[in-house]
Design a protein around this motif. Structure first.
Motif, PDB file in Angstrom:
ATOM      1  N   SER A   1       0.818  -1.218   0.000  1.00 52.62           N
ATOM      2  CA  SER A   1       0.000   0.000   0.000  1.00 52.62           C
ATOM      3  C   SER A   1       0.849   1.264   0.000  1.00 52.62           C
ATOM      4  O   SER A   1       0.327   2.352   0.212  1.00 52.62           O
ATOM      5  N   PHE A   2       2.181   1.120  -0.204  1.00 52.75           N
ATOM      6  CA  PHE A   2       3.057   2.279  -0.130  1.00 52.75           C
ATOM      7  C   PHE A   2       3.705   2.555  -1.486  1.00 52.75           C
ATOM      8  O   PHE A   2       3.977   1.643  -2.270  1.00 52.75           O
ATOM      9  N   LEU A   3       3.950   3.816  -1.723  1.00 56.18           N
ATOM     10  CA  LEU A   3       4.681   4.249  -2.910  1.00 56.18           C
ATOM     11  C   LEU A   3       6.071   4.684  -2.461  1.00 56.18           C
ATOM     12  O   LEU A   3       6.216   5.684  -1.771  1.00 56.18           O
ATOM     13  N   HIS A   4       7.091   3.886  -2.816  1.00 60.36           N
ATOM     14  CA  HIS A   4       8.458   4.244  -2.466  1.00 60.36           C
ATOM     15  C   HIS A   4       9.106   4.998  -3.618  1.00 60.36           C
ATOM     16  O   HIS A   4       8.959   4.623  -4.783  1.00 60.36           O
ATOM     17  N   LEU A   5       9.816   6.070  -3.282  1.00 62.08           N
ATOM     18  CA  LEU A   5      10.488   6.914  -4.271  1.00 62.08           C
ATOM     19  C   LEU A   5      11.980   6.641  -4.210  1.00 62.08           C
ATOM     20  O   LEU A   5      12.585   6.706  -3.134  1.00 62.08           O
ATOM     21  N   LYS A   6      12.577   6.347  -5.368  1.00 60.36           N
ATOM     22  CA  LYS A   6      13.971   5.921  -5.398  1.00 60.36           C
ATOM     23  C   LYS A   6      14.748   6.679  -6.453  1.00 60.36           C
ATOM     24  O   LYS A   6      14.211   7.097  -7.471  1.00 60.36           O
ATOM     25  N   SER A   7      16.065   6.851  -6.212  1.00 54.98           N
ATOM     26  CA  SER A   7      17.055   7.347  -7.181  1.00 54.98           C
ATOM     27  C   SER A   7      16.639   8.639  -7.876  1.00 54.98           C
ATOM     28  O   SER A   7      16.599   8.719  -9.098  1.00 54.98           O
ATOM     29  N   PRO A   8      16.334   9.705  -7.128  1.00 58.57           N
ATOM     30  CA  PRO A   8      15.940  10.959  -7.795  1.00 58.57           C
ATOM     31  C   PRO A   8      17.143  11.636  -8.466  1.00 58.57           C
ATOM     32  O   PRO A   8      18.271  11.549  -7.992  1.00 58.57           O
ATOM     33  N   GLN A   9      16.874  12.310  -9.578  1.00 57.63           N
ATOM     34  CA  GLN A   9      17.884  13.100 -10.281  1.00 57.63           C
ATOM     35  C   GLN A   9      17.280  14.466 -10.606  1.00 57.63           C
ATOM     36  O   GLN A   9      16.302  14.561 -11.346  1.00 57.63           O
ATOM     37  N   VAL A  10      17.848  15.522 -10.055  1.00 58.57           N
ATOM     38  CA  VAL A  10      17.333  16.876 -10.277  1.00 58.57           C
ATOM     39  C   VAL A  10      17.721  17.346 -11.674  1.00 58.57           C
ATOM     40  O   VAL A  10      18.895  17.258 -12.067  1.00 58.57           O
ATOM     41  N   ILE A  11      16.761  17.851 -12.435  1.00 62.04           N
ATOM     42  CA  ILE A  11      17.044  18.356 -13.786  1.00 62.04           C
ATOM     43  C   ILE A  11      16.858  19.870 -13.888  1.00 62.04           C
ATOM     44  O   ILE A  11      17.236  20.467 -14.887  1.00 62.04           O
ATOM     45  N   TRP A  12      16.260  20.497 -12.882  1.00 59.84           N
ATOM     46  CA  TRP A  12      16.100  21.950 -12.861  1.00 59.84           C
ATOM     47  C   TRP A  12      15.824  22.380 -11.433  1.00 59.84           C
ATOM     48  O   TRP A  12      15.203  21.656 -10.654  1.00 59.84           O
ATOM     49  N   SER A  13      16.290  23.561 -11.080  1.00 57.88           N
ATOM     50  CA  SER A  13      16.006  24.083  -9.737  1.00 57.88           C
ATOM     51  C   SER A  13      15.843  25.590  -9.800  1.00 57.88           C
ATOM     52  O   SER A  13      16.494  26.274 -10.600  1.00 57.88           O
TER      53      SER A  13
END
Length: 844
Positions: free
Chosen positions: A114-126
């Motif tokens: 029932s969970f959404l895990h978020l993995k390996s983010p990569q920022v493309i703009w800030s």
């Protein structure tokens, strides 16, 4: 692209959704990536976020955008999908994050139960990479249609600046482009138009735009590297004070006529165009490895490498590869980190090359390419003296040796310049060579002696602190004082009597002037007469004299000749003593002087692009400067003034900052010149009393009281900044009466929030950087505050321009136009003692 208005009404439901609800929404594709006016998001756990304690990051989603329904492997026997998402990101331990950037990132979503895990983010703009925010910061799409970011204390950190553009909503596209759109669904603001360090598929980097690397993997502020596209191809530059190219694509654009060059990531390659006709093939193409999973981007990393990032489905992580075709690893500016020496791909510290020890240490002994650091860091103005570590056959990437001198002068110039860290010198014969002073620390390269002919040799002189010499000198001094106190006292009394007697005598010839300490080279009048062709090549004129172009030993110089024995004498002595004792990359160097009978001359370094007024005022025929050049000039001037105000033994107030006194070298680096009106202020005093001096149009309000401080330079700098951005003089009597005084127009436009109406209409490039232009305009307003205590110091100005500090938001918009006040008081300008013309005005 069409953004249905009905979808906007659904979005508020997503703001408070739980992880399980979002998981179902993601995998059933029932969410939307749109927002309507008035929506607010707060940076706290109420937003959907990653919850695993071992994550070395924190992400909080405002809204996601499903990139592809194709399942990807994100770990052993774990599959998920990839999202573009907008939200808050922190690259630190999730439990201790306190510095977030509002950004767009690629993140992998995994539905586990029932969970959404978020993995390996990569920022493309800030948005706020130079000014992170804390917990409870707020992003808001305001009712007026602007996207704004406030820190938790209410400070405005960033805004999209969409005033008068009729925004009705916000949307995150399937390519990761955050857009604001109007009633006709026209995109009026796009994150793609404001790149940071990354280029994604479908995004173009246009002429004059930059990818700016961050300082490090965890520090998002602007670093030392940037990649840009110019009219003749793609370039990568390194350095802050003196950027030098370390890569150029082999293209053949027309640098004089082309204005439509761009870079694009598409079709499995990085393409460089020097023509805007997109049906043609690119001028240069870098083919990239195929991406079977459809998501790839290139990023200019903190170490100067341009890398392609692709998802490695087999490894369950992002895989990177170099894009630039630089064969020699030592050619990268940070191949061996700061201070490291690269030799055939191997790294070492400078003292190791000389079989010494203790001066440098490796940052990480296990990773030699991380670089070295000084065990005793350099400090300016301390009792400890600096010396040089001489490294033979050592150079740096792409050094431009454009200063002809001898080795001793090269080293002395570096010692006298607080910002100089390394002096590079190439001997061309026994007595002279070429010098380059480096304030930015990069790797050095061990050069094979066979690379030079017998007449050349290369040295790097690395500045280090020398305690031993200082301690030895202190011991000797103590002995001398103890054993010879009576003798020393008598010498001091004698010297004081002589100096007092000399100070009351008028300066009639060069012998007295020659006794002044810290003077540069003294020239005879005949030698300067010969050098300037009997003063036949006049390149400028001002209130105290004329300027002539000349040559001494094949070195181009500018000679200022003061008119008359009495006229300009005070200015002459001030410049000789003041400028002769300081050395900074953004201050014009005083090479020498002449004091012979009635002749008073100053010899300066030659600045080929002349004075700034030639380039910014509309009446001149020169092409308008682009935004990056204008910002560089503003920053250079700020650094020069900050040095005068903060880094010299006494505070030096210039008192005549104006475009005519800002000179430009061949690379459009700016240097402050003309110290004829300068005043020294002791550190224990905050103000001095002096008569009114300066130039109409640049005078601070406190001049009416005759009690001034270095803050008058801050005010003048604010005027100059406005002139640079608006392309006109502050006082312009060729304009209609209501438009003659720029400060008055700035006041009215600022109150109506219409400052951008004043920007230089000749420059279309400024229109591409309106958010940055507006930020610098606000900085100028801060400098123009009537209350001197509310103006920033020049050191603070530099920090704002470098992006490490925000602009004050509580500003008084009631500005004082001293030019009108003084004119009314005096009746006409001739009744006031002012220097109307620049001593070094006109192009050189």
């Amino acid at each position: 692209m069409y953004y249905p208005k009905l979808l906007l009404l659904l979005f508020p439901l997503l703001i408070t959704t739980s992880s399980s609800e979002l998981a179902n929404a993601v995998f059933n594709k029932s969410f939307v990536a749109d927002a309507e006016l008035g929506t607010t998001w707060k940076n706290n756990p109420s937003l959907v976020h990653n919850e695993l304690p071992d994550d070395h990051f924190s992400v909080r989603l405002i809204f996601p955008r499903l990139y592809d329904t194709t399942k990807i492997n994100v770990g052993p026997n774990i599959t998920g999908v990839r999202l573009f998402a907008c939200g808050f990101f922190c690259a630190g331990l999730a439990a201790t994050c306190d510095a977030y950037i509002f950004s767009i990132f690629i993140v992998n979503a995994v539905n586990e139960g029932s969970f959404l895990h978020l993995k390996s983010p990569q920022v493309i703009w800030s948005a706020n990479h130079n000014r992170p925010v804390s917990e409870n910061a707020i992003v808001q799409l305001t009712e007026l249609g602007d996207l704004v970011l406030y820190d938790a204390d209410g400070t405005l950190v960033w805004f999209a600046n969409t005033t008068n553009k009729s925004v009705v909503g916000m949307h995150l596209t399937e390519s990761g482009n955050l857009v604001l759109f109007d009633y006709t669904n026209r995109e009026v603001w796009r994150s793609f138009d404001h790149p940071t360090d990354t280029l994604v598929t479908g995004q173009m980097l246009q002429l004059g735009q930059k990818l700016m690397a961050s300082i490090s993997e965890t520090n998002w502020a602007k670093g030392k590297f940037y990649l840009t596209v110019l009219a003749d191809g793609m370039y990568a530059f390194a350095g802050v004070d003196t950027p030098l190219a370390y890569y150029r694509s082999p293209t053949s654009g027309n640098i004089t006529t082309n204005t439509s060059a761009y870079i694009a990531l598409k079709n499995g390659s990085l393409e460089v165009f020097t023509s805007f006709r997109r049906t043609e093939a690119p001028d240069y193409q870098i083919w990239l490895p195929p991406d079977a999973y459809g998501t790839e981007f290139v990023r200019l990393d903190w170490d100067g490498h341009l890398r392609l990032y692709q998802w490695g489905d087999g490894s369950g992580d992002w895989v990177s590869s170099d894009v630039l075709d630089i064969a020699d690893p030592c050619s990268y500016p940070l191949a061996c980190g700061e201070y490291g020496i690269c030799s055939d791909g191997q790294c070492s510290c400078p003292d190791a090359a000389l079989r010494q020890s203790g001066l440098f240490e490796l940052i990480d002994p296990r990773e030699l390419n991380r670089g070295c650091f000084l065990t005793d860091s350099l400090s300016c103005g301390s009792l400890q003296k600096a010396r040089f570590l001489a490294l033979p056959n050592t150079a740096r990437f792409n050094i431009i040796y454009n200063w002809t001198t001898n080795e001793g002068h090269c080293k002395l110039s570096c010692l006298n310049d607080c910002s100089c860290k390394v002096a590079f010198f190439i001997h061309t014969n026994d007595s002279s060579g070429f010098c380059f002073l480096a304030s930015d620390i990069f790797s050095m390269i061990s050069v094979n002696t066979q690379s030079y002919s017998r007449n050349f040799s290369s040295y790097a002189f690395v500045k280090v602190q020398d305690h031993r010499a200082m301690l030895s000198k202190q011991k000797i001094a103590i002995v001398l004082v103890v054993t010879s106190s009576t003798f020393v006292a008598s010498i001091v009394v004698t010297v004081l009597m002589v100096l007092r007697r000399k100070s009351t005598e008028p300066i009639e010839d060069g012998d007295t002037i020659n006794q002044l300490p810290g003077l540069p080279t003294r020239f005879s009048f005949e030698s300067l007469k010969s050098a300037t062709g009997d003063f036949s090549r006049k390149i400028g004129a001002g209130g105290s004299g004329s300027v002539y172009e000349g040559h001494i030993d094949d070195k181009q110089i500018a000679v200022k000749r003061l008119d008359g024995i009495n006229q300009g004498e005070t200015e002459f002595l001030t410049e000789v003593q003041t400028v002769g004792s300081i050395n900074h990359i953004h201050l014009v160097s005083l090479i020498g002087f002449c004091a012979e009978r009635s002749h008073r001359l100053l010899v300066y370094e030659y600045m080929p692009n002349g004075s700034l007024d030639k380039w910014i005022f509309a009446k001149h025929e020169a092409a308008p400067l682009d935004w990056e050049t204008r910002l560089k000039i503003i920053t250079d001037v700020a650094r020069g003034l900050a040095y005068l105000h903060s880094d010299c033994r006494q505070t030096i107030a210039h008192l005549d900052i104006k475009p005519q006194n800002i000179l430009l070298d061949e690379m459009f680096s700016a240097k402050v010149s003309d110290f004829g009106l300068a005043k020294l202020i002791d550190r224990e005093h905050s103000t001095i009393m002096t008569r009114l001096r300066g130039t109409p149009g640049y005078l601070a309000p406190e001049w009416l009281t005759s009690v001034i401080s270095e803050k008058v330079d801050v005010y003048s700098f604010g005027i100059v900044v406005m002139e640079i951005l608006c392309g006109r003089r502050n006082l312009d009597y060729s304009q209609p009466e209501e438009g003659r005084h720029l400060v008055s127009m700035v006041q009215e436009k600022a109150k109506d929030d219409q400052l951008l109406d004043l920007i230089d209409s000749r420059s279309t490039d400024l229109e591409l950087h309106l958010d940055e232009v507006f930020r610098v305009m606000k900085l100028a307003l801060w400098c123009l505050q009537v209350d001197t205590s509310r103006r920033p110091s020049m050191s603070m100005v530099v920090k704002v321009l470098e992006g490490t500090m925000g602009v004050e938001t509580d500003l008084d918009l009631d500005l004082v136009n001293i030019d009108l006040m003084v004119a009314n008081r005096a009746g006409r300008w001739n009744d006031v003692t002012l220097q109307i013309e620049s001593i070094l005005s006109g192009p050189r």
